[in-house]
Design a protein around this motif. Structure first.
Motif, mmCIF file in Angstrom:
data_model
loop_
_atom_site.group_PDB
_atom_site.id
_atom_site.type_symbol
_atom_site.label_atom_id
_atom_site.label_comp_id
_atom_site.label_asym_id
_atom_site.label_seq_id
_atom_site.Cartn_x
_atom_site.Cartn_y
_atom_site.Cartn_z
ATOM 1 N N THR A 89 13.471 -9.700 27.080
ATOM 2 C CA THR A 89 14.845 -9.586 26.610
ATOM 3 C C THR A 89 15.782 -9.770 27.795
ATOM 4 N N ASN A 117 20.414 -15.942 25.033
ATOM 5 C CA ASN A 117 19.428 -15.021 24.469
ATOM 6 C C ASN A 117 18.024 -15.336 24.980
ATOM 7 N N TYR A 118 17.289 -14.296 25.293
ATOM 8 C CA TYR A 118 15.905 -14.423 25.730
ATOM 9 C C TYR A 118 15.016 -13.634 24.776
ATOM 10 N N SER A 119 13.826 -14.162 24.506
ATOM 11 C CA SER A 119 12.860 -13.458 23.665
ATOM 12 C C SER A 119 11.458 -13.804 24.144
ATOM 13 N N ASP A 172 8.251 -6.411 25.709
ATOM 14 C CA ASP A 172 9.144 -7.422 25.157
ATOM 15 C C ASP A 172 9.887 -8.142 26.273
#
Length: 90
Positions: free
Chosen positions: A71, A55-57, A69
């Motif tokens: 993502t 997961n990337y944020s 963002d």
């Protein structure tokens, strides 16, 4: 490169900072099981990327305003803009 100056700044084990004079770029990255990176560019633009597992944020900012963002799309990390445009980080 003529006129290029850089400074490597170790922070603590697994954390690295780099300032490039004249290039308008500052990078701070913490590496380990996860990645935390803050990349500051010229004229108030900066990118905050966090990776935990797959997961990337994070976000792309102009000053204090988030303009996109961070993502992953099909496993590829990138920047997703409000108009639906996706730009890969790699």
């Amino acid at each position: 490169m003529a006129g290029y100056k850089s400074q490597y700044e170790p922070q603590r084990p697994g954390t690295y900072g780099r300032c490039s004079a004249g290039a308008g770029l500052w990078i701070k990255c913490a590496l380990g099981n996860n990645i935390n990176a803050v990349i500051k560019g010229a004229q108030g633009r900066w990118l905050d990327v966090k990776q935990k597992g797959r997961n990337y944020s994070g976000g792309l900012y102009f000053g204090d305003t988030q303009i996109a963002d961070v993502t992953a799309v099909r496993g590829v990390p990138g920047i997703l803009f409000p108009d639906g445009t996706f730009e890969s980080l790699f």
